[in-house]
Write an enzyme that holds these catalytic residues in place. Structure first.
Site, short mmCIF file in Angstrom:
data_model
loop_
_atom_site.label_atom_id
_atom_site.label_comp_id
_atom_site.label_asym_id
_atom_site.label_seq_id
_atom_site.Cartn_x
_atom_site.Cartn_y
_atom_site.Cartn_z
CB CYS A 41 40.69 37.59 48.22
SG CYS A 41 41.57 36.70 46.93
CB CYS B 60 35.58 37.61 50.44
SG CYS B 60 35.79 37.01 52.11
CB CYS C 136 34.27 34.45 55.20
SG CYS C 136 35.36 33.28 56.00
#
Length: 137
Positions: free
Chosen positions: A11, A85, A89
């Site tokens: 996150c 997020c 990533c």
């Protein structure tokens, strides 16, 4: 995936959702799953309301600290679960990616974090079922 699956929870601040998810997975799977958590922009400390909500179910995350998301953490994980997020990533072929849409506990009371905690537990149990890993509890 190896005999022992590895799961990374990500996150933004690694201060609430991903910390609770990692703690639930560790509690329910024990050493049968390698557990990691990280944040794309780690906070300074784990959210006190998340710590309190997890303590209510007998899980102590008070000693945890937010960690920065690294490329290696993603590479070394079989499953990468993001929680708000966005595109932070990195994506690698052969990895399983899931995006769990969950309310961010930042700035919320313990009462408001409880439903998030309980939903995370439900999803972690489902993940363990999918991975074929029995729960300890």
């Amino acid at each position: 995936m190896s005999d022992k699956p590895s799961v990374l929870f990500v996150c933004v601040h690694n201060a609430g959702r991903s910390q609770m998810a990692a703690a639930w997975l560790s509690r329910l799977a024990g050493d049968r799953v390698e557990v990691r958590s990280a944040g794309s922009d780690p906070g300074e400390q784990v959210n006190p309301a998340a710590v309190a909500a997890m303590a209510e179910v007998g899980i102590d995350i008070s000693a945890e600290v937010p960690k920065v998301l690294t490329v290696d953490a993603v590479k070394d994980s079989d499953v990468c679960i993001t929680m708000g997020c966005g595109d932070a990533c990195p994506v690698f072929p052969g990895k399983r990616y899931l995006d769990w849409i969950l309310d961010d506990p930042a700035g919320k009371s313990v009462a408001d974090v409880r439903p998030v905690r309980d939903e995370i537990e439900r999803r972690v149990r489902g993940l363990l079922d999918e991975l074929g890993v029995p729960t300890q509890h």
